[in-house]
Design an enzyme around this catalytic site. Structure first.
Site, PDB file in Angstrom:
ATOM      1  N   ASP A   1       0.617  -1.314  -0.093  1.00 12.32           N
ATOM      2  CA  ASP A   1       0.092   0.187  -0.194  1.00 12.32           C
ATOM      3  C   ASP A   1       0.893   1.242  -0.018  1.00 12.32           C
ATOM      4  OD1 ASP A   1      -2.445  -1.168  -0.009  1.00 12.32           O
ATOM      5  OD2 ASP A   1      -2.335  -1.757   2.278  1.00 12.32           O
ATOM      6  N   ALA A   2       2.083   1.084  -0.726  1.00 10.96           N
ATOM      7  CA  ALA A   2       2.990   2.471  -0.599  1.00 10.96           C
ATOM      8  C   ALA A   2       3.162   2.923  -1.969  1.00 10.96           C
ATOM      9  CB  ALA A   2       4.102   1.932   0.086  1.00 10.96           C
TER      10      ALA A   2
END
Length: 331
Positions: free
Chosen positions: A275-276
């Protein structure tokens, strides 16, 4: 800096623009939808979109506008972004043109010439009326609110894509609403049961090899570095805005119990970092003590649907450009 701006614009747009801000301007204010050529008042004209990224230099805007004008095209809107203290130029132009006067192959050659002149890192053209729609595959888990919204958006034309298949690690019976919809429209549904030891990634890669990009519609799966490298194209993900504060089991209940007053959703590109990836779209909504868990979840799911749809539309309309390693320009 101001002299550089004047030099960019005066040669071709001096009679059209009164420059207010280097990073955003519009050449005409016409009531048209850049992605829907049928809205044009002249049936023989169609719309084109061009995005450009290159080292910053004098004359880029002039060359791009002259290229379009010399072929009888007319710019409807234009956006430019040059980061402060960085010699990088980004632009997106929407224009109308006559495909008889400016054939698609000639257009490619014209913009390629400008690309070579300015050592462009990116030069992409899209003509929605002539080019094939983007082919996508959707990966989903048990929650299907985002999937259903994407299918309805595809059906009614809000999403100009071709859905090649839906892939899930969750079994859905033939009577399921999603399965009946997919069967009705001839979209294959692939149920691939996964385990910690076997994520079925090679089978997924086989199913999606002819797609232009992937969409994770609450897929809840972590794609390996092997998968990302093997696929080699963009993957768009959606998740609620409670990460990383409330992760794990039932994050919505955790947030309600903590008295959270603002919820959101984030759509981003998938990278090897969890989720980066670079963010494409974010949306937020206020909640209060009057909200219970049910209303809280409903608002959160609505945000996720809207956010994911907006991100996909922006991507298909060439509004999203990579900026540095972890950022995006979204025109």
């Amino acid at each position: 800096m101001k002299m550089g701006i004047v030099q960019r614009l005066c040669s071709s747009w001096s009679n059209v623009f009164r420059l207010g801000n280097r990073n955003s301007y519009s050449s005409f204010n016409k009531s048209v939808d850049p992605t829907n050529p049928s809205c044009s008042s002249s049936s023989f004209l169609t719309h084109g979109i061009h995005v450009f990224q290159c080292p910053d230099a004098v004359g880029i805007v002039a060359n791009l506008s002259d290229c379009i004008a010399s072929r009888g095209g007319n710019i409807l809107s234009a956006d430019v972004f040059v980061p402060q203290n960085k010699r990088v130029f980004y632009s997106r132009n929407v224009f109308v043109f006559d495909p008889v006067m400016w054939p698609r192959m000639q257009m490619e050659e014209d913009f390629l010439r400008i690309s070579k002149t300015f050592n462009a890192m990116r030069s992409v053209i899209r003509v929605p009326a002539l080019d094939p729609k983007y082919k996508i595959a959707i990966l989903v888990a048990q929650q299907d609110h985002c999937l259903i919204d994407l299918l309805h958006g595809w059906q009614d034309g809000r999403l100009s894509v071709d859905i090649t298949c839906v892939i899930s690690n969750h079994y859905r019976s033939p009577e399921n609403e999603v399965i009946r919809f997919l069967d009705m429209h001839g979209v294959p549904y692939h149920y691939l049961r996964t385990t910690a030891e076997n994520k079925r990634e090679e089978e997924i890669l086989e199913l999606v090899q002819n797609t232009d990009f992937l969409v994770l519609a609450r897929s809840m799966r972590i794609l390996s570095s092997f998968f990302l490298r093997s696929y080699g194209k963009d993957i768009i993900n959606i998740h609620h805005g409670l990460l990383p504060s409330f992760s794990g089991s039932n994050p919505s209940k955790q947030a309600v119990d903590a008295g959270v007053k603002l919820i959101g959703a984030t759509s981003h590109f998938v990278t090897e970092g969890l989720d980066a990836g670079p963010i494409i779209e974010q949306m937020v909504e206020r909640v209060s003590h009057r909200d219970n868990l049910q209303s809280y979840v409903q608002k959160s799911e609505n945000l996720e649907k809207q956010c994911l749809t907006s991100a996909i539309r922006s991507y298909c309309e060439l509004r999203v450009l990579p900026y540095e390693k972890k950022n995006t320009v979204v025109f």
